[in-house]
Design an enzyme around this catalytic site. Structure first.
Site, PDB file in Angstrom:
ATOM      1  N   HIS A  79       0.832  -1.221   0.000  1.00 22.33           N
ATOM      2  CA  HIS A  79       0.000   0.000   0.000  1.00 22.33           C
ATOM      3  C   HIS A  79       0.857   1.258   0.000  1.00 22.33           C
ATOM      4  O   HIS A  79       0.381   2.322  -0.398  1.00 22.33           O
ATOM      5  CB  HIS A  79      -1.047  -0.030   1.128  1.00 22.33           C
ATOM      6  CG  HIS A  79      -0.576   0.395   2.468  1.00 22.33           C
ATOM      7  ND1 HIS A  79      -0.266  -0.492   3.469  1.00 22.33           N
ATOM      8  CD2 HIS A  79      -0.388   1.624   2.990  1.00 22.33           C
ATOM      9  CE1 HIS A  79       0.110   0.175   4.548  1.00 22.33           C
ATOM     10  NE2 HIS A  79       0.040   1.465   4.290  1.00 22.33           N
ATOM     11  N   ASP A 125      -0.249  -7.466   1.568  1.00 24.95           N
ATOM     12  CA  ASP A 125       0.353  -6.123   1.602  1.00 24.95           C
ATOM     13  C   ASP A 125       1.878  -6.190   1.706  1.00 24.95           C
ATOM     14  O   ASP A 125       2.446  -5.877   2.756  1.00 24.95           O
ATOM     15  CB  ASP A 125      -0.268  -5.348   2.773  1.00 24.95           C
ATOM     16  CG  ASP A 125      -0.043  -3.848   2.681  1.00 24.95           C
ATOM     17  OD1 ASP A 125       0.470  -3.387   1.647  1.00 24.95           O
ATOM     18  OD2 ASP A 125      -0.375  -3.152   3.667  1.00 24.95           O
ATOM     19  N   GLN A 215       0.088   6.113  11.578  1.00 26.55           N
ATOM     20  CA  GLN A 215       0.307   6.589  10.202  1.00 26.55           C
ATOM     21  C   GLN A 215       1.778   6.965  10.001  1.00 26.55           C
ATOM     22  O   GLN A 215       2.346   7.699  10.807  1.00 26.55           O
ATOM     23  CB  GLN A 215      -0.589   7.784   9.882  1.00 26.55           C
ATOM     24  CG  GLN A 215      -2.064   7.611  10.247  1.00 26.55           C
ATOM     25  CD  GLN A 215      -2.657   6.274   9.885  1.00 26.55           C
ATOM     26  OE1 GLN A 215      -2.358   5.707   8.839  1.00 26.55           O
ATOM     27  NE2 GLN A 215      -3.487   5.732  10.758  1.00 26.55           N
ATOM     28  N   GLY A 216       2.357   6.459   8.914  1.00 24.66           N
ATOM     29  CA  GLY A 216       3.770   6.726   8.623  1.00 24.66           C
ATOM     30  C   GLY A 216       4.679   5.583   9.036  1.00 24.66           C
ATOM     31  O   GLY A 216       5.831   5.520   8.625  1.00 24.66           O
ATOM     32  N   ASP A 217       4.166   4.689   9.874  1.00 24.79           N
ATOM     33  CA  ASP A 217       4.929   3.491  10.253  1.00 24.79           C
ATOM     34  C   ASP A 217       4.758   2.374   9.236  1.00 24.79           C
ATOM     35  O   ASP A 217       5.513   1.397   9.241  1.00 24.79           O
ATOM     36  CB  ASP A 217       4.478   2.964  11.626  1.00 24.79           C
ATOM     37  CG  ASP A 217       4.909   3.865  12.776  1.00 24.79           C
ATOM     38  OD1 ASP A 217       6.051   4.367  12.725  1.00 24.79           O
ATOM     39  OD2 ASP A 217       4.109   4.058  13.708  1.00 24.79           O
ATOM     40  N   SER A 218       3.777   2.490   8.384  1.00 20.61           N
ATOM     41  CA  SER A 218       3.501   1.434   7.409  1.00 20.61           C
ATOM     42  C   SER A 218       4.741   1.051   6.627  1.00 20.61           C
ATOM     43  O   SER A 218       5.583   1.899   6.325  1.00 20.61           O
ATOM     44  CB  SER A 218       2.441   1.885   6.413  1.00 20.61           C
ATOM     45  OG  SER A 218       1.184   1.694   6.968  1.00 20.61           O
TER      46      SER A 218
END
Ligand code: ARG
Length: 263
Positions: A79, A125, A215-218
């Site tokens: 993603h 993912d 958010q941003g750790d993905s």
């Protein structure tokens, strides 16, 4: 770019579980923990986690994490690569701070996105980036397809990233880390219903919330016994009680990743 990514992921996660969340809120409003600050972790460095890569745009603005598994291969989330091209992405290694200028910056010569990935479900993912410049850092081992025992419920896992330290907060300038217990598939299914696909995903977090990726750790690692076992993927909000973080179950995709690492 970061804002776009964040908005899309948040919207997808919310749409996927809005009904479940509403039920939980009405059923037990007091049980929903206030989102905490990697929420709930401590600061660390890329010296401690040398395989921890920033995935950035062409201007070196970080929007995801990745894990170096060979000098020229980085495992991240599919993603994270939606809408990206080899020209739009950079990988930065050896840089603890988002506003740093040190470390090694590489262009990306190839992006492999798991063909099974779909934006709608966040299943499958996983992506593998091929770097134009070798990274002079220690690589991480990753699970093999037979290592499924690593996901035993209660096993301590480590999360690492520059993501937001609260649900709607800002990213952390310094790399952060925390530990969270692996959650059983049946428990995660109770939280997320059919959005949780046990063959592709594994959950980790405390029942009471408080510690989570955000958010941003993905794209960053879920490490179990120091080995890459998952990829930060999605969750309902961040650090909510009863809604653990959801990670790509890497054992399922290990052979696919190996094929990319060797190609
Ligand atoms: N999708 C987010 C990202 O792109 C990661 C979300 C993880 N959420 C969670 N509650 N563990 O950075």
């Amino acid at each position: 770019m970061f804002g776009l990514h964040r908005a899309r992921r948040t919207a997808a996660a919310l749409a996927a579980t809005a009904a479940a969340a509403a039920t939980a809120l009405f059923a037990a409003p007091g049980a929903v923990a206030a989102p905490q600050p990697i929420v709930g972790g401590t600061t660390t460095t890329t010296t401690t986690y040398p395989y921890m890569m920033q995935i950035t745009d062409a201007y070196q603005n970080q929007f995801c994490g990745g894990t170096l598994v060979s000098p020229t291969k980085v495992v991240t989330a599919a993603h994270c690569m939606v809408g990206e091209t080899t020209g739009s992405v950079r990988v930065v290694g050896g840089r603890t701070y988002l506003n740093g200028t040190n470390g090694t910056v590489s262009r990306v010569s190839r992006i492999w996105v798991n063909p099974g990935y779909t934006d709608a479900t966040n299943g499958d993912d996983v992506a593998v980036l091929t770097l134009s410049t070798s990274m002079p850092y220690t690589t991480a081992k990753y699970v093999s397809s037979s290592d499924t025992a690593v996901y035993a419920a209660g096993t301590t896992a480590r999360i690492v990233g520059w993501g937001t330290t609260s649900e709607n907060g800002g990213s952390s300038n310094q790399l952060r880390t925390a530990t969270v217990p692996v959650v059983s598939d049946s428990s995660c299914r109770s939280s997320y219903g059919s959005d949780f696909v046990a063959s592709d995903m594994v959950c980790a977090g405390y029942t009471s919330g408080g510690v989570d990726t955000c958010q941003g750790d993905s794209g960053g690692p879920l490490l179990i016994g120091g080995v890459l076992a998952g990829i930060t993927s999605w969750g309902e909000g961040c650090a909510w009680a009863g809604y653990p973080g959801v990670y790509t179950r890497l054992t399922t995709f290990s052979s696919l990743v190996t094929a990319q690492v060797n190609s």
